[in-house]
Design an enzyme around this catalytic site. Structure first.
Site, PDB file in Angstrom:
ATOM      1  N   ASP A 223       0.830  -1.194   0.000  1.00 55.40           N
ATOM      2  CA  ASP A 223       0.000   0.000   0.000  1.00 55.40           C
ATOM      3  C   ASP A 223       0.873   1.256   0.000  1.00 55.40           C
ATOM      4  O   ASP A 223       0.566   2.242  -0.680  1.00 55.40           O
ATOM      5  CB  ASP A 223      -0.922  -0.016   1.225  1.00 55.40           C
ATOM      6  CG  ASP A 223      -1.958   1.094   1.175  1.00 55.40           C
ATOM      7  OD1 ASP A 223      -2.771   1.097   0.234  1.00 55.40           O
ATOM      8  OD2 ASP A 223      -1.954   1.953   2.075  1.00 55.40           O
ATOM      9  N   LYS A 227       1.381   4.484  -2.948  1.00 53.50           N
ATOM     10  CA  LYS A 227       1.392   5.926  -2.695  1.00 53.50           C
ATOM     11  C   LYS A 227       2.641   6.573  -3.283  1.00 53.50           C
ATOM     12  O   LYS A 227       2.577   7.688  -3.829  1.00 53.50           O
ATOM     13  CB  LYS A 227       1.309   6.183  -1.193  1.00 53.50           C
ATOM     14  CG  LYS A 227       0.009   5.674  -0.566  1.00 53.50           C
ATOM     15  CD  LYS A 227       0.026   5.779   0.951  1.00 53.50           C
ATOM     16  CE  LYS A 227      -1.218   5.147   1.556  1.00 53.50           C
ATOM     17  NZ  LYS A 227      -1.227   5.187   3.029  1.00 53.50           N
TER      18      LYS A 227
END
Length: 364
Positions: A223, A227
């Site tokens: 995750d 980003k």
């Protein structure tokens, strides 16, 4: 002279929400609370549709913005084609889709929605960090005049994407990015001091709702890598997930287990994390989970040992922090720091994107 309480002409924005989960529900609450204030400033929000994974409701007008969507009048099976057609209408109105899901199927609809003139706002990272051809199709579809905004994909409600966009739009150039992009991992690193096994902190974070349902999704670093890819692409670098060197904190033995069994075997994290902590303390450092992209395009996500003098050593709780090194901020990089996790702050980031789009709307 008293200021008028309403404007002469209202801008009207039809809103449809996909994904009324924790973030989506928090956003509905915020929209409902803000509706009278926005109406006085000349913006009328009309919630016209809400779609969950299996069911949706389509109402022409809901004055209370239906914060508790389970009380909706008529539910029907979810169909994104019907959802979009109803939201767009046939009266030339402004329409905006908010995607608070984490669905590939929904993200794949963005190009067609934008091409049809509907704006899209989302905290869903899959479109901006996924296959480059799809992102290129999204940007091409914005030629219709529709806008695509995704501030909350990076660090929830912190103004990270907008800050980078402002730097670039005013002629600056990005040289490097370094940051702590996971509120969950920030909290775990802050708590992990050797007084308790690391797995106990993970269980506590899970109970507090800080982690994903399967904490391995946080601990894998994927995750965070998404980003980093989003920020790199914002700066015009063609980075993909495969280009990021990701150090997972999940041992192979734990990674192979089904989710229900993994929660019972989190102690497999303890020995390696204890070693990482001992190594850091021996060097007079602290552990922090850091993502970085350097001037040569090398991207990594890893557990880092940082000296006490480092800006990241002083973060608190679930703080995210992003450090931009640019031509203007080469000697003293720019920092953006604050809470980077939680449904309310994420919803606020989505709401801010909606308002930026609404500000540019013409009266219809």
């Amino acid at each position: 002279m008293a200021l008028p309480t309403t404007t002469a002409r209202q801008r009207v924005l039809a809103v449809g929400l996909v994904g009324p989960g924790r973030v989506g529900s928090a956003l509905l609450d915020q929209l409902r609370t803000a509706q009278p204030r926005l109406a006085r400033s000349g913006l009328e929000l009309r919630l016209c549709a809400v779609a969950a994974s299996r069911r949706m409701w389509l109402d022409a007008d809901d004055p209370e913005l239906n914060g508790r969507h389970d009380s909706a009048q008529t539910w029907r099976p979810s169909n994104l084609d019907e959802f979009a057609a109803h939201l767009r209408g046939d009266d030339g109105r402004h329409a905006l889709v908010i995607d608070c899901s984490a669905s590939e199927a929904v993200a794949s609809r963005y190009p067609e929605w934008l091409a049809a003139g509907m704006h899209v706002v989302t905290p869903n990272k899959l479109a901006s960090s996924g296959p480059l051809p799809r992102l290129q199709a999204i940007h091409a579809a914005c030629g219709s005049g529709a806008r695509f905004r995704y501030e909350a994909t990076v660090c929830a409600g912190l103004p990270v994407v907008q800050t980078l966009r402002d730097l670039l739009d005013t002629g600056d150039a990005l040289l490097a990015v370094e940051g702590m992009f996971s509120g969950t991992l920030a909290w775990l690193c802050n708590r992990h001091d050797g007084s308790r096994p690391f797995s106990e902190w993970v269980h506590e974070a899970h109970a507090l709702g800080y982690t994903e349902p399967d904490p391995r999704d946080d601990l894998s670093g994927l995750d965070v890598a998404r980003k980093l890819v989003i920020l790199a692409r914002e700066a015009g670098w063609s980075l993909s997930l495969d280009d990021v060197d990701v150090q997972s904190l999940v041992p192979d033995e734990l990674a192979r287990l089904p989710a229900d069994q993994a929660m019972k075997q989190l102690q497999l994290l303890d020995a390696p994390m204890a070693r990482h902590l001992a190594d850091a303390q021996a060097q007079g450092c602290v552990l922090r989970h850091v993502a970085s992209l350097d001037a040569k395009g090398h991207a990594s996500v890893r557990l880092a040992q940082l000296p006490a003098s480092h800006p990241f050593a002083h973060t608190r709780l679930t703080d995210n922090v992003v450090q931009f090194t640019t031509h203007r901020y080469r000697d003293n990089p720019m920092l953006v720091q604050g809470p980077g996790a939680g449904p309310e702050v994420t919803a606020a980031g989505v709401f801010a994107d909606l308002l930026r789009i609404a500000e540019a709307l013409e009266v219809r």
